[in-house]
Design a protein around this motif. Sequence first.
Motif, PDB file in Angstrom:
ATOM      1  N   ALA A   4      86.398  63.721 -14.287  1.00  0.00           N
ATOM      2  CA  ALA A   4      86.023  63.489 -15.681  1.00  0.00           C
ATOM      3  C   ALA A   4      85.196  64.680 -16.160  1.00  0.00           C
ATOM      4  O   ALA A   4      84.410  65.246 -15.393  1.00  0.00           O
ATOM      5  CB  ALA A   4      85.196  62.212 -15.770  1.00  0.00           C
ATOM      6  N   LEU A   5      85.401  65.064 -17.392  1.00  0.00           N
ATOM      7  CA  LEU A   5      84.635  66.187 -17.939  1.00  0.00           C
ATOM      8  C   LEU A   5      83.273  65.719 -18.426  1.00  0.00           C
ATOM      9  O   LEU A   5      83.166  64.699 -19.109  1.00  0.00           O
ATOM     10  CB  LEU A   5      85.368  66.791 -19.137  1.00  0.00           C
ATOM     11  N   ILE A   6      82.240  66.478 -18.066  1.00  0.00           N
ATOM     12  CA  ILE A   6      80.911  66.253 -18.638  1.00  0.00           C
ATOM     13  C   ILE A   6      80.824  67.181 -19.852  1.00  0.00           C
ATOM     14  O   ILE A   6      80.824  68.403 -19.695  1.00  0.00           O
ATOM     15  CB  ILE A   6      79.805  66.567 -17.609  1.00  0.00           C
ATOM     16  N   ASP A   7      80.814  66.588 -21.023  1.00  0.00           N
ATOM     17  CA  ASP A   7      80.947  67.356 -22.261  1.00  0.00           C
ATOM     18  C   ASP A   7      79.576  67.807 -22.783  1.00  0.00           C
ATOM     19  O   ASP A   7      78.925  67.105 -23.558  1.00  0.00           O
ATOM     20  CB  ASP A   7      81.680  66.500 -23.304  1.00  0.00           C
ATOM     21  N   ARG A 139      59.605  72.091 -19.713  1.00  0.00           N
ATOM     22  CA  ARG A 139      60.452  72.294 -18.524  1.00  0.00           C
ATOM     23  C   ARG A 139      61.526  73.346 -18.803  1.00  0.00           C
ATOM     24  O   ARG A 139      62.072  73.402 -19.898  1.00  0.00           O
ATOM     25  CB  ARG A 139      61.111  70.958 -18.149  1.00  0.00           C
ATOM     26  N   PRO A 140      61.865  74.180 -17.795  1.00  0.00           N
ATOM     27  CA  PRO A 140      62.891  75.211 -18.000  1.00  0.00           C
ATOM     28  C   PRO A 140      64.192  74.604 -18.544  1.00  0.00           C
ATOM     29  O   PRO A 140      64.680  73.590 -18.032  1.00  0.00           O
ATOM     30  CB  PRO A 140      63.084  75.801 -16.600  1.00  0.00           C
ATOM     31  N   CYS A 141      64.716  75.239 -19.598  1.00  0.00           N
ATOM     32  CA  CYS A 141      65.772  74.619 -20.421  1.00  0.00           C
ATOM     33  C   CYS A 141      67.059  74.330 -19.663  1.00  0.00           C
ATOM     34  O   CYS A 141      67.678  73.273 -19.868  1.00  0.00           O
ATOM     35  CB  CYS A 141      66.098  75.514 -21.606  1.00  0.00           C
ATOM     36  N   THR A 142      67.501  75.255 -18.805  1.00  0.00           N
ATOM     37  CA  THR A 142      68.803  75.049 -18.153  1.00  0.00           C
ATOM     38  C   THR A 142      68.757  73.860 -17.184  1.00  0.00           C
ATOM     39  O   THR A 142      69.566  72.926 -17.313  1.00  0.00           O
ATOM     40  CB  THR A 142      69.283  76.349 -17.469  1.00  0.00           C
ATOM     41  N   PRO A 143      67.802  73.819 -16.241  1.00  0.00           N
ATOM     42  CA  PRO A 143      67.740  72.649 -15.343  1.00  0.00           C
ATOM     43  C   PRO A 143      67.431  71.344 -16.084  1.00  0.00           C
ATOM     44  O   PRO A 143      67.995  70.294 -15.744  1.00  0.00           O
ATOM     45  CB  PRO A 143      66.596  73.006 -14.390  1.00  0.00           C
ATOM     46  N   TYR A 144      66.588  71.424 -17.096  1.00  0.00           N
ATOM     47  CA  TYR A 144      66.242  70.244 -17.890  1.00  0.00           C
ATOM     48  C   TYR A 144      67.508  69.710 -18.572  1.00  0.00           C
ATOM     49  O   TYR A 144      67.789  68.497 -18.566  1.00  0.00           O
ATOM     50  CB  TYR A 144      65.186  70.661 -18.919  1.00  0.00           C
ATOM     51  N   ASP A 151      72.026  62.511 -16.114  1.00  0.00           N
ATOM     52  CA  ASP A 151      71.565  61.163 -16.484  1.00  0.00           C
ATOM     53  C   ASP A 151      72.583  60.498 -17.402  1.00  0.00           C
ATOM     54  O   ASP A 151      72.953  59.337 -17.215  1.00  0.00           O
ATOM     55  CB  ASP A 151      70.212  61.225 -17.200  1.00  0.00           C
ATOM     56  N   ARG A 152      73.026  61.239 -18.390  1.00  0.00           N
ATOM     57  CA  ARG A 152      73.962  60.690 -19.375  1.00  0.00           C
ATOM     58  C   ARG A 152      75.311  60.345 -18.729  1.00  0.00           C
ATOM     59  O   ARG A 152      76.015  59.453 -19.197  1.00  0.00           O
ATOM     60  CB  ARG A 152      74.181  61.691 -20.516  1.00  0.00           C
ATOM     61  N   ALA A 153      75.645  61.062 -17.638  1.00  0.00           N
ATOM     62  CA  ALA A 153      76.907  60.785 -16.934  1.00  0.00           C
ATOM     63  C   ALA A 153      76.733  59.648 -15.922  1.00  0.00           C
ATOM     64  O   ALA A 153      77.648  59.350 -15.153  1.00  0.00           O
ATOM     65  CB  ALA A 153      77.399  62.052 -16.239  1.00  0.00           C
ATOM     66  N   ALA A 225      82.619  64.467  -5.784  1.00  0.00           N
ATOM     67  CA  ALA A 225      81.264  64.987  -6.068  1.00  0.00           C
ATOM     68  C   ALA A 225      81.098  65.307  -7.558  1.00  0.00           C
ATOM     69  O   ALA A 225      82.074  65.531  -8.273  1.00  0.00           O
ATOM     70  CB  ALA A 225      81.008  66.246  -5.247  1.00  0.00           C
ATOM     71  N   THR A 226      79.838  65.328  -7.975  1.00  0.00           N
ATOM     72  CA  THR A 226      79.515  65.759  -9.340  1.00  0.00           C
ATOM     73  C   THR A 226      79.217  67.251  -9.289  1.00  0.00           C
ATOM     74  O   THR A 226      78.372  67.684  -8.498  1.00  0.00           O
ATOM     75  CB  THR A 226      78.296  64.983  -9.864  1.00  0.00           C
TER      76      THR A 226
END
Length: 287
Positions: A4-7, A139-144, A151-153, A225-226
Amino acid sequence: MTAALIDGKAEAGLLLDEITHAVENLRAKGQRIPGLAVILVGEDPASQIYVRKKREDCAQVGFTSQAHLLSAQTTQHELLDLIDRLNADDTVDGILVQLPVPQHIDTETVIERISPTKDVDGFHPYNVGRLSLRLPTLRPCTPYGIIHLLDRAGETYKGRHATVVGASNIVGRPMALELLLAGATVTICHRFTRNLRPYVESADILVVGVGKRGIVNSDWIKPGATVIDVGMHRDKSGRVTGDLEFATARERAGKITPVPGGVGPMTRAMLLQNTLSAYTRRQRSPE
Ligand SMILES: NC(=O)C1=CN([C@@H]2O[C@H](COP(=O)(O)OP(=O)(O)OC[C@H]3O[C@@H](n4cnc5c(N)ncnc54)[C@H](OP(=O)(O)O)[C@@H]3O)[C@@H](O)[C@H]2O)C=CC1
Ligand SMILES: Nc1nc(=O)c2c([nH]1)NC[C@@H]1CN(c3ccc(C(=O)N[C@@H](CCC(=O)O)C(=O)O)cc3)C=[N+]21
């Protein structure tokens, strides 16, 4: 299996809508509008595009923004002076110095000069320290953004093995910390890791952020895996791809982020989210 795509683009859009609403509420109440200052030293074309995009994002949600486009010959002293002025400017809630900066400028000195209250990249040692202690912080933007996407997935972390490939200050290291804080068992792979394969094979959650294509072979991905691809490469025709070979990775993964349209848009959305948080905190307790 086809993952599934995480959009990321759609999720970023939702977040931008929320931030737009928050700004409309401030405007309706006659309150000050949040503002972001972006500094670019030098004429790197890719960086120029990012800076322009960040300003467009600000315009979209209704933030004020200022861009400081400095020549590659700018001295460190001049840059630090500008940061001091922006630190003292009450209309500025967030300050971002686009990286990398030219060789004659010391990145750490620049980052440490930004007031931690305006450090919307989350790179200042004060904010990195607070994050590692699990205290509220920028918090650093990319990891955040990646945690937000996971979480949303519907991702869960406790009892799961997460492998992060890459250990930079911007991507890999804070990513591993976020996953650890979320409850995952974390492996960090880097330049001196001898054999990536077993760490990738056992990952329930795999984050790849190295900046080298093909560093991780898609055949190693644990079925189901994700998979989060942070890498970004632009070829001569302008086509953008990630570190992974997407088509084969998608055959094995359960969920996967595309490039473009995955982590990148989410990183920019989190920059706006951090600017709004910095604004809210400064309104509560101005320095
Ligand atoms: N979409 C987005 O929002 C963002 C995308 N990016 C992209 O992510 C990628 C990484 O960016 P960034 O972290 O800034 O890059 P850096 O070059 O700063 O860091 C790369 C990391 O990968 C490690 N590395 C190098 N070679 C290997 C190897 N053979 N095996 C495992 N690890 C290795 C490096 O190790 P060492 O520390 O020893 O050098 C370093 O930790 C790039 O493609 C960049 O364009 C970056 C930021 C945001
Ligand atoms: N102080 C600082 N903070 C950063 O956060 C920072 C930085 N310097 N230097 C460079 C890296 C890289 N980075 C990206 C952000 C968004 C996309 C992005 O929006 N990508 C889109 C568009 C890709 C395209 O250009 O077509 C996508 O993947 O879909 C990419 C990369 C932030 N960085």
